[in-house]
Design an enzyme around this catalytic site. Sequence first.
Site, PDB file in Angstrom:
ATOM      1  N   TRP A 102      -5.769 -55.233  19.814  1.00  0.00           N
ATOM      2  CA  TRP A 102      -6.703 -55.807  18.839  1.00  0.00           C
ATOM      3  C   TRP A 102      -6.026 -56.860  17.978  1.00  0.00           C
ATOM      4  CZ3 TRP A 102     -11.319 -55.897  20.225  1.00  0.00           C
ATOM      5  CH2 TRP A 102     -11.911 -54.827  20.890  1.00  0.00           C
ATOM      6  N   ASP A 172      -7.879 -55.404   9.564  1.00  0.00           N
ATOM      7  CA  ASP A 172      -8.915 -54.940  10.481  1.00  0.00           C
ATOM      8  C   ASP A 172      -8.851 -53.413  10.465  1.00  0.00           C
ATOM      9  OD1 ASP A 172     -10.504 -54.140  12.583  1.00  0.00           O
ATOM     10  OD2 ASP A 172      -9.547 -55.423  14.089  1.00  0.00           O
ATOM     11  N   LYS A 196     -17.365 -47.266  14.956  1.00  0.00           N
ATOM     12  CA  LYS A 196     -16.347 -46.223  15.109  1.00  0.00           C
ATOM     13  C   LYS A 196     -16.477 -45.171  14.021  1.00  0.00           C
ATOM     14  CE  LYS A 196     -14.306 -49.404  17.943  1.00  0.00           C
ATOM     15  NZ  LYS A 196     -13.748 -50.743  17.955  1.00  0.00           N
TER      16      LYS A 196
END
Length: 360
Positions: A102, A172, A196
């Site tokens: 990511w 993030d 999530k």
Amino acid sequence: MTRTFNFSAGPAALPDEVLLEAQRDLCDWQGKGLSIMEMSHRSDEFVAVAERAEQDLRDLMSIPDEYRVLFLQGGATSQFAMLPMNMLRGKTRADYINTGIWSKKAIAEAKRYCDVHLAASTEADRFLRAPDAAEIQLSAETAYLHYTSNETIGGVQFDFIPDTGDVPLVVDMSSDILSCPLDVSRFGVIYAGAQKNIGPAGLTVVIVRDDLLGQTLPGTPTMYDYQVHAQGGSMHNTPPTFGWYLAGLVFQWLKRQGGVQAMAEVNRRKAAKLYAAIDQSAFYANPIAVSSRSIMNVPFTLADDALDAIFLKEAEAAGLLNLQGHRSVGGMRASLYNAVPEAAVDALVSFMADFEKRHG
Ligand SMILES: *Cc1c(COP(=O)(O)O)cnc(C)c1O
């Protein structure tokens, strides 16, 4: 109703109570004779839902007044571009920490807008750990430092907040927001896709400090300007109303559980049980440095990957779903977000012991 234990990395498990509440209200929201999905985002009813959700999130995370909370679309992936557009503020360089898949995606997107300096990278260690604080070297004239607090695919999580002095810190937090208490005042921007640990896919939460607004890169699309959304109460255009509503139900559920402090205790216990089961066995393995192990996403391998498909099939038959590792790494991955109950981990651990007995 049959509910399985869902270890999906995202879109991920939601609390049963929340789904039942949404189901009860689906066709006839609070006696209004229509669904929340069918209402104007500017109606008094929806505005009240939206404001309550924001206030509950502010309470849960103790978000200081000088931060705006934005309820956006486009996923965390759109933030990879929105960040440099908003956060360069006349500068031409940004610092990033590279800890896996990511962060790499965030870095690749930022490179379209500025020079990216790697303040730290654990790529040489195959991303099996987060960097130490001492390894992080900021460049001169950097606009901000970006990092990924929890690498959802690699299962690597920071156990500290990098210290950047006056340089805004951007994170993030897609896969670990609300999993434990956090000092929001350390950050310039916190962002997270909802699917999530917050709610359904289609909603992205951005928490941004006021003084960073209003200095976008020339040519920034209106919809990519944080200030536009801050001034418009995230209603410059039609916001993702159902996701916002459902996130609000999750925030209320979190408050009923005792907030993020209580969740953190359960989350630590869940992860400790699963890592202990992996470490005690010669059949299962997790390669991540102990201090960097994620409490949210636990990747693990079996001694013989020829057994992977059998493991997944038997797990599914036992009501344990979505344990397949990410397609880029293989093996297994159990995601243990807030909505995954401790009983799910207990069931997984005993399934794993039984599977090892029969196949190990
Ligand atoms: C899932 C995830 C993303 C991507 O989110 P989208 O909403 O699909 O864009 C980005 N970063 C992290 C850490 C993630 O877990």
